[in-house]
Design an enzyme around this catalytic site. Structure first.
Site, short mmCIF file in Angstrom:
data_model
loop_
_atom_site.label_atom_id
_atom_site.label_comp_id
_atom_site.label_asym_id
_atom_site.label_seq_id
_atom_site.Cartn_x
_atom_site.Cartn_y
_atom_site.Cartn_z
N GLU A 1 -0.51 -31.42 -18.42
CA GLU A 1 0.90 -31.81 -18.56
C GLU A 1 1.18 -32.99 -17.64
O GLU A 1 0.78 -33.01 -16.49
CB GLU A 1 1.81 -30.64 -18.21
CG GLU A 1 3.27 -30.94 -18.50
CD GLU A 1 4.17 -29.74 -18.30
OE1 GLU A 1 5.34 -29.96 -17.95
OE2 GLU A 1 3.72 -28.60 -18.50
N ASP B 1 3.44 -19.67 -15.84
CA ASP B 1 2.50 -20.76 -15.57
C ASP B 1 1.31 -20.73 -16.52
O ASP B 1 0.85 -21.77 -17.00
CB ASP B 1 2.03 -20.72 -14.11
CG ASP B 1 3.18 -20.93 -13.14
OD1 ASP B 1 3.82 -22.00 -13.22
OD2 ASP B 1 3.44 -20.04 -12.32
N ASP C 1 -1.29 -26.60 -16.24
CA ASP C 1 0.09 -26.85 -15.84
C ASP C 1 0.08 -27.00 -14.33
O ASP C 1 0.10 -26.01 -13.60
CB ASP C 1 0.99 -25.69 -16.28
CG ASP C 1 2.44 -25.88 -15.85
OD1 ASP C 1 2.91 -27.04 -15.85
OD2 ASP C 1 3.09 -24.88 -15.50
#
Length: 182
Positions: A67, A139, A7
């Protein structure tokens, strides 16, 4: 298959590593790379690059899932996030990993069942799916969710890619307009 999920973020980059055998998932590692905000941009990107290289070296994943950057209302923020993502992609390329990319909507749908899930729902489902004792940090949870998404969706995409290659070579089965034709 060992999957490294990422991420990306310029301030905080989450990472998560899982092992997947069919539908069985096992937690390996996760964490958050916290980038000191006082550093100049090139040094901040280097922190992300170096740390993700180290994570890949230590955990030895087979594949990575990342992502995709969303479009923000603030173009400057979007550009900065894109640069953090670029540092992550460089670390993965340097580690010779195949990279698969997913939108936040795809990740949430694969993990929670709806693309409109709240962060807390993602954290809770990651905890359940990986049988974790506690709730992962936001996260880390997002990175683990990205890895879980690939574990569920990636093998199907690989099969479809192989079918598409077979169609291009003139053998059966074939894909036409995204549909399997025989």
């Amino acid at each position: 298959m060992r999957v490294l999920g990422i991420d990306p973020g310029l301030r905080r980059t989450g990472f998560g590593v899982i092992d997947a055998e069919g539908m069985r998932l096992r937690y390996v590692a996760s964490g958050t790379i916290v980038v000191p905000p006082a550093l100049a941009l090139p040094e901040r990107l280097k922190v992300i690059l170096d740390n993700l290289r180290e994570v890949a070296r230590e955990t030895r994943p087979d594949v990575a899932a990342l992502e995709i950057v969303f479009l923000n209302t603030n173009p400057a923020s979007t550009l900065l996030l894109g640069q953090a993502r670029g540092a992550a992609l460089c670390a993965l390329a340097d580690s010779a990993l195949d990279v698969h990319e997913y939108t936040a909507l795809q990740i949430k749908k694969a993990v929670v069942g709806t693309g409109r899930a709240a962060k807390e729902q993602v954290q809770m489902m990651v905890q359940r799916l990986l049988s974790l004792d506690g709730t992962p940090a936001p996260d880390s949870a997002d990175a683990l969710a990205c890895a879980i998404c690939h574990a569920h969706v990636g093998p199907l995409h690989d099969k479809l890619d192989r079918l598409g290659t077979a169609a291009q070579l003139g053998s059966r089965p074939r894909l036409r307009n995204g549909r399997l034709v025989g």
